[in-house]
Design an enzyme around this catalytic site. Structure first.
Site, PDB file in Angstrom:
ATOM      1  N   LYS A   1       0.831  -1.203   0.000  1.00  0.00           N
ATOM      2  CA  LYS A   1       0.000   0.000   0.000  1.00  0.00           C
ATOM      3  C   LYS A   1       0.872   1.262   0.000  1.00  0.00           C
ATOM      4  CE  LYS A   1      -1.847   2.012   3.409  1.00  0.00           C
ATOM      5  NZ  LYS A   1      -2.432   2.312   4.694  1.00  0.00           N
TER       6      LYS A   1
ATOM      7  N   ASP B   1      -6.659   1.111   1.062  1.00  0.00           N
ATOM      8  CA  ASP B   1      -6.642   1.208   2.526  1.00  0.00           C
ATOM      9  C   ASP B   1      -8.031   0.821   3.039  1.00  0.00           C
ATOM     10  OD1 ASP B   1      -8.301   3.337   2.017  1.00  0.00           O
ATOM     11  OD2 ASP B   1      -7.202   4.773   3.230  1.00  0.00           O
TER      12      ASP B   1
END
Ligand code: SF4
Length: 255
Positions: free
Chosen positions: A120, A138
């Protein structure tokens, strides 16, 4: 969601916010990388508060290594997991000096090889610092994608792969910002604000959250119902008790 609906979904988010970007403050790719590492399980606002004074003094990996782990720990102690994060930021800064001449690398593999950098974080840096069409998933993006039916997936990897497949141009570069901001401010975890949502007719989530005035009305009605049922319950046993007492107090008349 069908292809034309996906297009319309992003067209409307883009119309509402034509220039989305991260809310993390930074002035170069290195600071952005540090801020994203620090933001794991913390809010962007808390990271900005800690990083504002830090970033006035530290712009480069060398400056961070010279600053040292103890001072860094102290500077970021208001952010969750600050011990581990301070360790990782010093280690990643040293790795940037050792392997990349102090520059932030531009490939996912090199980024993910740095301490404390996961997929991420790499996606956010590639997208925000270098303009790559990556899809950082997320908690907000994961929720919005599953809730709306835009991109179902049991894991963040599945959702990311689906977004890769379905997000059309010209929205690919900014898609993840729109989704994060939509999840953070409108399609919130506990109570999505459906009544002011620009994609309400495209979203498959049911039931939609009613507007505040309807919620207020139904809460008043609920309170009234609860009060009257409490009164009934309170009255019931007393009344029957009274009847029972009454019949007990009456003397038995023998014929
Ligand atoms: S309609 Fe409600 S649930 Fe659907 S995307 Fe909008 S805020 Fe989220």
């Amino acid at each position: 969601m069908k292809r034309d609906q996906v297009f319309e979904f992003f067209r409307r988010l883009a119309e509402a916010n034509p220039s989305p970007t991260t809310e993390l403050e930074s002035s170069n790719p290195y600071q952005l990388l540090v801020a994203v590492v620090l933001s794991a399980q913390a809010t962007d606002a808390s990271v900005n508060i800690a990083c504002r004074p830090l970033f006035t003094r530290i712009n480069t990996p060398q400056q961070m290594v010279d600053f040292g782990e103890d001072d860094l720990r102290d500077a970021i102690k208001t952010i969750g997991l600050f011990n581990t994060k301070a360790k990782n930021v010093i280690a990643l800064s040293q790795a940037l000096l050792d392997r990349h001449g102090g520059e932030v690398p531009r490939t996912r593999e090199e980024l993910q090889a740095l301490p404390g950098v996961g997929r991420k974080t790499a996606n956010v840096v590639l997208n925000t610092a270098f303009g790559e069409e990556t899809f950082a998933v997320d908690t907000h993006v994961f929720r919005v994608c599953n809730r709306t039916g835009l991109a179902h997936g049991k894991t963040v990897e599945e959702v990311e792969a689906k977004l890769e497949r379905i997000v059309p141009q010209p929205f690919r570069r900014d898609a993840h910002h729109w989704l994060i901001l939509h999840g953070r401010y409108t399609c919130k975890a506990r109570l999505p604000e459906c009544c002011r949502c620009p994609v309400i007719d495209l979203c498959r989530y049911k039931p939609k959250t009613p507007p505040p005035e309807e919620r207020a009305k139904s809460s008043v009605a609920r309170t009234a119902r609860r009060a009257s049922s409490t009164a009934r319950i309170a009255k019931g046993p007393t009344a029957s008790k009274r009847t029972a007492n009454h019949s007990r107090s009456r003397p038995n008349r023998l014929p």
